[in-house]
Scaffold this motif. Structure first.
Motif, short mmCIF file in Angstrom:
data_model
loop_
_atom_site.label_atom_id
_atom_site.label_comp_id
_atom_site.label_asym_id
_atom_site.label_seq_id
_atom_site.Cartn_x
_atom_site.Cartn_y
_atom_site.Cartn_z
N ASP A 117 -47.46 70.19 54.62
CA ASP A 117 -48.21 70.03 53.36
C ASP A 117 -49.70 70.32 53.53
O ASP A 117 -50.55 69.44 53.35
CB ASP A 117 -48.00 68.63 52.78
N LEU A 118 -50.01 71.56 53.85
CA LEU A 118 -51.43 71.96 53.94
C LEU A 118 -52.12 71.67 52.62
O LEU A 118 -51.55 71.90 51.54
CB LEU A 118 -51.52 73.47 54.24
N HIS A 119 -53.35 71.18 52.70
CA HIS A 119 -54.11 70.85 51.49
C HIS A 119 -54.27 72.09 50.61
O HIS A 119 -54.26 71.98 49.39
CB HIS A 119 -55.48 70.29 51.89
N ALA A 120 -54.41 73.25 51.24
CA ALA A 120 -54.49 74.51 50.50
C ALA A 120 -53.66 75.54 51.26
O ALA A 120 -53.90 75.78 52.45
CB ALA A 120 -55.95 74.97 50.40
N SER A 121 -52.67 76.13 50.58
CA SER A 121 -51.74 77.00 51.29
C SER A 121 -52.40 78.26 51.84
O SER A 121 -51.88 78.89 52.76
CB SER A 121 -50.56 77.38 50.39
N GLN A 122 -53.60 78.62 51.29
CA GLN A 122 -54.27 79.83 51.81
C GLN A 122 -54.74 79.65 53.25
O GLN A 122 -55.07 80.63 53.92
CB GLN A 122 -55.46 80.22 50.94
N ILE A 123 -54.75 78.42 53.77
CA ILE A 123 -55.14 78.19 55.17
C ILE A 123 -54.21 78.96 56.11
O ILE A 123 -54.64 79.39 57.19
CB ILE A 123 -55.14 76.68 55.49
N GLN A 124 -52.96 79.18 55.69
CA GLN A 124 -52.05 79.99 56.51
C GLN A 124 -52.63 81.38 56.78
O GLN A 124 -52.40 81.96 57.83
CB GLN A 124 -50.69 80.14 55.82
N GLY A 125 -53.39 81.89 55.81
CA GLY A 125 -53.99 83.21 55.94
C GLY A 125 -55.21 83.24 56.84
O GLY A 125 -55.72 84.31 57.16
N PHE A 126 -55.69 82.06 57.27
CA PHE A 126 -56.81 82.00 58.20
C PHE A 126 -56.37 82.36 59.62
O PHE A 126 -57.20 82.59 60.49
CB PHE A 126 -57.43 80.59 58.23
N PHE A 127 -55.05 82.36 59.84
CA PHE A 127 -54.50 82.62 61.18
C PHE A 127 -53.97 84.05 61.29
O PHE A 127 -53.48 84.61 60.31
CB PHE A 127 -53.33 81.67 61.47
N ASP A 128 -54.04 84.60 62.50
CA ASP A 128 -53.37 85.86 62.80
C ASP A 128 -52.09 85.62 63.60
O ASP A 128 -51.50 86.55 64.14
CB ASP A 128 -54.31 86.78 63.60
N ILE A 129 -51.70 84.35 63.70
CA ILE A 129 -50.45 83.97 64.38
C ILE A 129 -49.54 83.32 63.35
O ILE A 129 -50.01 82.90 62.28
CB ILE A 129 -50.72 83.01 65.57
N PRO A 130 -48.23 83.22 63.60
CA PRO A 130 -47.32 82.62 62.61
C PRO A 130 -47.65 81.15 62.35
O PRO A 130 -47.95 80.39 63.28
CB PRO A 130 -45.94 82.75 63.26
N VAL A 131 -47.61 80.76 61.08
CA VAL A 131 -47.81 79.37 60.67
C VAL A 131 -46.64 78.94 59.80
O VAL A 131 -46.34 79.59 58.79
CB VAL A 131 -49.13 79.20 59.87
N ASP A 132 -45.94 77.90 60.20
CA ASP A 132 -44.88 77.32 59.37
C ASP A 132 -45.42 76.08 58.69
O ASP A 132 -45.68 75.07 59.34
CB ASP A 132 -43.64 76.97 60.22
N ASN A 133 -45.61 76.17 57.36
CA ASN A 133 -46.10 75.03 56.58
C ASN A 133 -44.88 74.33 55.98
O ASN A 133 -44.30 74.80 54.99
CB ASN A 133 -47.06 75.52 55.49
N LEU A 134 -44.48 73.21 56.58
CA LEU A 134 -43.32 72.47 56.11
C LEU A 134 -43.69 71.60 54.91
O LEU A 134 -44.86 71.30 54.69
CB LEU A 134 -42.77 71.60 57.24
N TYR A 135 -42.69 71.17 54.16
CA TYR A 135 -42.94 70.37 52.96
C TYR A 135 -42.28 69.00 53.08
O TYR A 135 -41.13 68.89 53.53
CB TYR A 135 -42.41 71.09 51.72
N ALA A 136 -43.02 67.99 52.63
CA ALA A 136 -42.47 66.63 52.61
C ALA A 136 -41.59 66.42 51.38
O ALA A 136 -40.90 65.41 51.28
CB ALA A 136 -43.61 65.60 52.61
N GLU A 137 -41.60 67.37 50.45
CA GLU A 137 -40.92 67.21 49.17
C GLU A 137 -39.46 66.78 49.27
O GLU A 137 -39.03 65.85 48.57
CB GLU A 137 -41.02 68.51 48.36
N PRO A 138 -38.62 67.39 50.14
CA PRO A 138 -37.22 66.94 50.23
C PRO A 138 -37.10 65.47 50.61
O PRO A 138 -36.27 64.74 50.07
CB PRO A 138 -36.61 67.85 51.31
N ALA A 139 -37.95 65.02 51.55
CA ALA A 139 -37.93 63.61 51.96
C ALA A 139 -38.42 62.71 50.83
O ALA A 139 -37.94 61.58 50.65
CB ALA A 139 -38.78 63.41 53.21
#
Length: 307
Positions: A117-139
């Protein structure tokens, strides 16, 4: 799971142990200490040659220690990403600290990031390596169905407009309505005025957000919901930071419960605030580690809690 070693920093040993137990692994030997000048020292206590994995200065040194010990791949599992709120230049001379942290992790030698649950999903784009942003929503959905008997007559509420996507997703999956609270800020951590958009009268209101720090926003929101006729108010948050006056505010607010995941340790805070409950997300992190290590897709975890 051959060829994998799991290390834990000192920030959240309980969660690390839960993840290790779930994967059937022992935590790797690592010694962390501080010198008298407060510099951090980390010593990896076993061979990581050809193997991988895991907890800001301590984490960076651990990543680097693994990298220079010929580890083939290093995955950093960061349940609560640091500096995530500093994700944009919203005023002159402001830093974009989340980008700085991304650069530091990459330079230290991380090959892959798992976070939640990244505060802002665009943070994934700050990386040049793979980022898996998991979600707490199902739990979160599972907790609501198991712990709120009147959940079919609930309304999901976002304490700010930025969380609209999050609450609409949960409301759709529960087949209930949603509401928004529009807030106007004068400065950070101080809310000036709140306007409720939606009808909560005679319903159970569930406030949903990704994080709560000083809890001024959610406590104001709870008052607004009660005054608008909500029968009960719950708050469900992924990251419970709870700094400053947060615990006293929650104790004095009209919540039935404030539910957080254990991305951040909560044991001490729960002793001082009986309204706080936690959802264990170690099985989601463990399954993400297992799937990425074995080259499997993690998209299943976006909508399911692993058994």
């Amino acid at each position: 799971m051959p060829n994998i070693v799991l290390f834990s920093g000192s920030s959240h040993h309980d969660l690390s142990q839960r993840v290790a137990d779930r994967l059937g692994l022992d935590l790797g030997k690592v010694v962390t200490k501080k010198f008298s000048n407060q510099e951090t020292s980390v010593e990896i206590g076993e061979s990581v040659r050809g193997e991988i994995n895991d907890n800001l200065m301590e984490l960076l040194i651990m990543i680097n220690a693994c990298k220079i010990a010929s580890s083939s791949r290093v995955t950093a599992v960061i349940p609560c990403f640091p500096y995530a709120r500093q994700d944009k230049k919203d005023k002159s001379r402001a830093p974009i600290s989340a980008k700085l942290v991304a650069n530091m992790l990459s330079v230290a030698g991380a090959d892959h990031i798992i976070t939640m649950d990244l505060h802002a999903s665009q943070i994934q784009g700050f990386f040049d390596i793979p980022v898996d942003n998991l979600y707490a929503e199902p739990a979160v959905l599972q907790w609501i169905k198991e712990n709120i008997p009147e959940w079919r007559n609930c309304i999901i509420v976002s304490p700010d407009a930025g969380g609209a996507k999050r609450v609409t997703s949960i409301a759709d999956r529960l087949n209930v309505e949603f509401a928004l609270i529009h807030k106007e800020r004068k400065k950070a951590n101080e809310v000036d005025r709140m306007v409720l958009v939606g009808d909560v009268k005679d319903r159970v209101a569930i406030l949903v957000d990704d994080m709560a720090d000083t809890c001024g926003t959610i406590c104001h929101a709870a008052e607004k919901l009660v005054s608008a006729g909500a029968t009960k108010v719950y708050a469900i948050l992924t990251h419970g930071i709870f700094s400053g006056p947060a615990l006293s505010r929650i104790n004095n607010a009209s919540f039935e419960a404030v539910v957080v995941t254990n991305t951040i340790p909560q044991e001490e805070k729960m002793k001082h605030c009986p309204k706080i409950q936690f959802i264990d997300i170690s099985m989601i992190l463990a399954e993400a580690i297992r799937r990425t290590h074995n080259g499997e897709s993690v998209s299943y975890l976006f909508s399911h809690v692993p058994l």
